[in-house]
Design a protein around this motif. Structure first.
Motif, PDB file in Angstrom:
ATOM      1  N   ALA A  35     -79.121  -2.701  -0.122  1.00 58.91           N
ATOM      2  CA  ALA A  35     -80.570  -2.497  -0.163  1.00 58.91           C
ATOM      3  C   ALA A  35     -80.957  -1.549  -1.287  1.00 58.91           C
ATOM      4  O   ALA A  35     -80.257  -0.586  -1.583  1.00 58.91           O
ATOM      5  CB  ALA A  35     -81.054  -1.943   1.171  1.00 58.91           C
ATOM      6  N   ARG A  36     -82.091  -1.840  -1.900  1.00 60.48           N
ATOM      7  CA  ARG A  36     -82.657  -1.016  -2.978  1.00 60.48           C
ATOM      8  C   ARG A  36     -84.129  -0.812  -2.646  1.00 60.48           C
ATOM      9  O   ARG A  36     -84.961  -1.680  -2.886  1.00 60.48           O
ATOM     10  CB  ARG A  36     -82.474  -1.731  -4.307  1.00 60.48           C
ATOM     11  N   GLU A  37     -84.438   0.338  -2.074  1.00 61.18           N
ATOM     12  CA  GLU A  37     -85.779   0.618  -1.559  1.00 61.18           C
ATOM     13  C   GLU A  37     -86.593   1.442  -2.563  1.00 61.18           C
ATOM     14  O   GLU A  37     -86.163   2.518  -2.989  1.00 61.18           O
ATOM     15  CB  GLU A  37     -85.652   1.414  -0.254  1.00 61.18           C
ATOM     16  N   PRO A  38     -87.796   0.964  -2.940  1.00 68.56           N
ATOM     17  CA  PRO A  38     -88.640   1.760  -3.831  1.00 68.56           C
ATOM     18  C   PRO A  38     -89.095   3.045  -3.135  1.00 68.56           C
ATOM     19  O   PRO A  38     -89.466   3.028  -1.960  1.00 68.56           O
ATOM     20  CB  PRO A  38     -89.836   0.864  -4.133  1.00 68.56           C
ATOM     21  N   VAL A  39     -89.055   4.159  -3.855  1.00 68.77           N
ATOM     22  CA  VAL A  39     -89.428   5.457  -3.290  1.00 68.77           C
ATOM     23  C   VAL A  39     -90.646   6.039  -3.991  1.00 68.77           C
ATOM     24  O   VAL A  39     -91.559   6.541  -3.355  1.00 68.77           O
ATOM     25  CB  VAL A  39     -88.247   6.453  -3.377  1.00 68.77           C
ATOM     26  N   ALA A  40     -90.674   5.991  -5.333  1.00 70.66           N
ATOM     27  CA  ALA A  40     -91.766   6.615  -6.076  1.00 70.66           C
ATOM     28  C   ALA A  40     -91.886   5.991  -7.455  1.00 70.66           C
ATOM     29  O   ALA A  40     -90.926   5.423  -7.972  1.00 70.66           O
ATOM     30  CB  ALA A  40     -91.520   8.114  -6.208  1.00 70.66           C
ATOM     31  N   GLU A  41     -93.090   6.117  -8.026  1.00 75.28           N
ATOM     32  CA  GLU A  41     -93.349   5.701  -9.399  1.00 75.28           C
ATOM     33  C   GLU A  41     -94.184   6.776 -10.074  1.00 75.28           C
ATOM     34  O   GLU A  41     -94.989   7.444  -9.423  1.00 75.28           O
ATOM     35  CB  GLU A  41     -94.115   4.377  -9.443  1.00 75.28           C
ATOM     36  N   ALA A  42     -93.987   6.923 -11.378  1.00 73.77           N
ATOM     37  CA  ALA A  42     -94.756   7.889 -12.155  1.00 73.77           C
ATOM     38  C   ALA A  42     -94.728   7.452 -13.611  1.00 73.77           C
ATOM     39  O   ALA A  42     -94.016   6.512 -13.975  1.00 73.77           O
ATOM     40  CB  ALA A  42     -94.164   9.283 -12.001  1.00 73.77           C
ATOM     41  N   VAL A  43     -95.496   8.150 -14.429  1.00 76.83           N
ATOM     42  CA  VAL A  43     -95.499   7.938 -15.879  1.00 76.83           C
ATOM     43  C   VAL A  43     -95.396   9.309 -16.522  1.00 76.83           C
ATOM     44  O   VAL A  43     -96.077  10.261 -16.098  1.00 76.83           O
ATOM     45  CB  VAL A  43     -96.790   7.214 -16.333  1.00 76.83           C
ATOM     46  N   THR A  44     -94.555   9.418 -17.552  1.00 73.41           N
ATOM     47  CA  THR A  44     -94.382  10.720 -18.194  1.00 73.41           C
ATOM     48  C   THR A  44     -95.660  11.146 -18.918  1.00 73.41           C
ATOM     49  O   THR A  44     -96.351  10.334 -19.528  1.00 73.41           O
ATOM     50  CB  THR A  44     -93.200  10.710 -19.177  1.00 73.41           C
ATOM     51  N   ASN A  45     -95.946  12.438 -18.843  1.00 72.98           N
ATOM     52  CA  ASN A  45     -97.146  12.998 -19.463  1.00 72.98           C
ATOM     53  C   ASN A  45     -96.850  13.454 -20.904  1.00 72.98           C
ATOM     54  O   ASN A  45     -95.772  13.174 -21.434  1.00 72.98           O
ATOM     55  CB  ASN A  45     -97.709  14.130 -18.593  1.00 72.98           C
ATOM     56  N   ALA A  46     -97.776  14.175 -21.509  1.00 68.68           N
ATOM     57  CA  ALA A  46     -97.622  14.604 -22.907  1.00 68.68           C
ATOM     58  C   ALA A  46     -96.422  15.519 -23.113  1.00 68.68           C
ATOM     59  O   ALA A  46     -95.905  15.626 -24.223  1.00 68.68           O
ATOM     60  CB  ALA A  46     -98.896  15.296 -23.379  1.00 68.68           C
ATOM     61  N   THR A  59     -90.232  14.524   2.099  1.00 69.94           N
ATOM     62  CA  THR A  59     -89.877  13.191   1.587  1.00 69.94           C
ATOM     63  C   THR A  59     -88.489  13.160   0.963  1.00 69.94           C
ATOM     64  O   THR A  59     -87.951  12.091   0.701  1.00 69.94           O
ATOM     65  CB  THR A  59     -90.900  12.695   0.537  1.00 69.94           C
ATOM     66  N   PHE A  60     -87.902  14.339   0.706  1.00 69.53           N
ATOM     67  CA  PHE A  60     -86.579  14.414   0.087  1.00 69.53           C
ATOM     68  C   PHE A  60     -85.510  13.960   1.066  1.00 69.53           C
ATOM     69  O   PHE A  60     -85.490  14.366   2.224  1.00 69.53           O
ATOM     70  CB  PHE A  60     -86.287  15.860  -0.345  1.00 69.53           C
ATOM     71  N   ARG A  61     -84.608  13.098   0.611  1.00 72.93           N
ATOM     72  CA  ARG A  61     -83.492  12.615   1.429  1.00 72.93           C
ATOM     73  C   ARG A  61     -82.212  12.648   0.595  1.00 72.93           C
ATOM     74  O   ARG A  61     -82.196  12.208  -0.554  1.00 72.93           O
ATOM     75  CB  ARG A  61     -83.710  11.176   1.902  1.00 72.93           C
ATOM     76  N   ILE A  62     -81.145  13.134   1.184  1.00 70.87           N
ATOM     77  CA  ILE A  62     -79.822  13.070   0.566  1.00 70.87           C
ATOM     78  C   ILE A  62     -79.421  11.605   0.463  1.00 70.87           C
ATOM     79  O   ILE A  62     -79.743  10.801   1.337  1.00 70.87           O
ATOM     80  CB  ILE A  62     -78.814  13.880   1.418  1.00 70.87           C
ATOM     81  N   GLY A  63     -78.727  11.233  -0.616  1.00 72.46           N
ATOM     82  CA  GLY A  63     -78.288   9.855  -0.754  1.00 72.46           C
ATOM     83  C   GLY A  63     -78.050   9.473  -2.202  1.00 72.46           C
ATOM     84  O   GLY A  63     -78.004  10.312  -3.097  1.00 72.46           O
ATOM     85  N   THR A  64     -77.907   8.168  -2.411  1.00 69.82           N
ATOM     86  CA  THR A  64     -77.682   7.602  -3.732  1.00 69.82           C
ATOM     87  C   THR A  64     -78.978   6.960  -4.216  1.00 69.82           C
ATOM     88  O   THR A  64     -79.643   6.251  -3.452  1.00 69.82           O
ATOM     89  CB  THR A  64     -76.547   6.561  -3.697  1.00 69.82           C
ATOM     90  N   TYR A  65     -79.299   7.203  -5.478  1.00 67.28           N
ATOM     91  CA  TYR A  65     -80.582   6.773  -6.035  1.00 67.28           C
ATOM     92  C   TYR A  65     -80.406   6.166  -7.415  1.00 67.28           C
ATOM     93  O   TYR A  65     -79.384   6.364  -8.069  1.00 67.28           O
ATOM     94  CB  TYR A  65     -81.532   7.978  -6.146  1.00 67.28           C
ATOM     95  N   GLU A  66     -81.430   5.457  -7.845  1.00 65.83           N
ATOM     96  CA  GLU A  66     -81.538   4.996  -9.219  1.00 65.83           C
ATOM     97  C   GLU A  66     -82.894   5.402  -9.769  1.00 65.83           C
ATOM     98  O   GLU A  66     -83.920   5.210  -9.110  1.00 65.83           O
ATOM     99  CB  GLU A  66     -81.416   3.476  -9.321  1.00 65.83           C
ATOM    100  N   LEU A  67     -82.878   5.967 -10.954  1.00 62.58           N
ATOM    101  CA  LEU A  67     -84.092   6.174 -11.733  1.00 62.58           C
ATOM    102  C   LEU A  67     -84.115   5.079 -12.790  1.00 62.58           C
ATOM    103  O   LEU A  67     -83.113   4.857 -13.484  1.00 62.58           O
ATOM    104  CB  LEU A  67     -84.072   7.530 -12.426  1.00 62.58           C
ATOM    105  N   VAL A  68     -85.236   4.379 -12.910  1.00 60.52           N
ATOM    106  CA  VAL A  68     -85.388   3.340 -13.925  1.00 60.52           C
ATOM    107  C   VAL A  68     -86.502   3.778 -14.871  1.00 60.52           C
ATOM    108  O   VAL A  68     -87.655   3.939 -14.450  1.00 60.52           O
ATOM    109  CB  VAL A  68     -85.714   1.972 -13.293  1.00 60.52           C
TER     110      VAL A  68
END
Length: 120
Positions: A35-46, A59-68
Motif C-alpha cells: 500500500a502507498r497512502e497519500p499523506v500530504a502535498e505542498a509546493v516549495t515557496n521562495a 499526524t506524525f507516524r513512525i514508518g516508511t515514507y516516500e517524498l516525491v
C-alpha cells in the motif's frame, strides 16, 4: 523531544544556481506492504521550503515514507532546453522514521543529479 514536537520538513536547493528552488510540488506517501497512502502535498515557496511541516504532532507516524518531488517543470523553466525525456523529472526519496522527533529530508537538485541527507 516530546512526541508532540515530532515533525517532517523538507526543502529544495538548486545546486546548479546555488538558490532555493521555488514552485516544486512535493507529495508525501506512507508505505505499508504494497500500500502507498497519500499523506500530504505542498509546493516549495521562495525559500525552497514548504510553508508548514508535511507531518507534525498528532499526524506524525513512525514508518516508511516516500517524498516525491515533481521537478520537471521547474527544471524546464530554469535549466533551459533539456532533451526529452528529461534525465530527472519526478524524484522519489524513500526513507524511514523510527522515532518521534524532527526529521528534515532536503533535496539538492540539478538537471542531471540530486542528493539528500537526514538534516536537522
Amino acid at each position: 523531544m516530546a512526541e508532540g514536537d515530532a515533525r517532517l520538513t523538507t526543502h529544495v536547493l538548486d545546486t546548479s544556481t546555488g538558490k532555493p528552488a521555488k514552485g516544486i510540488p512535493v507529495a508525501l506517501f506512507r508505505l505499508a506492504g504494497d500500500a502507498r497512502e497519500p499523506v500530504a502535498e505542498a509546493v516549495t515557496n521562495a525559500d525552497g521550503r514548504c510553508d508548514a511541516p508535511l507531518m507534525a504532532g498528532e499526524t506524525f507516524r513512525i514508518g516508511t515514507y516516500e517524498l516525491v518531488f515533481s521537478a520537471g517543470a521547474y527544471l524546464d523553466a530554469t535549466a533551459g532546453a533539456l532533451p526529452e525525456p528529461k534525465f530527472l523529472s519526478d524524484i522519489v526519496i524513500r526513507f524511514g522514521m523510527a522515532e518521534a522527533r524532527h526529521y528534515h529530508v532536503p533535496l539538492l537538485l540539478s538537471p542531471y543529479g540530486f542528493s539528500t541527507y537526514r538534516g536537522s
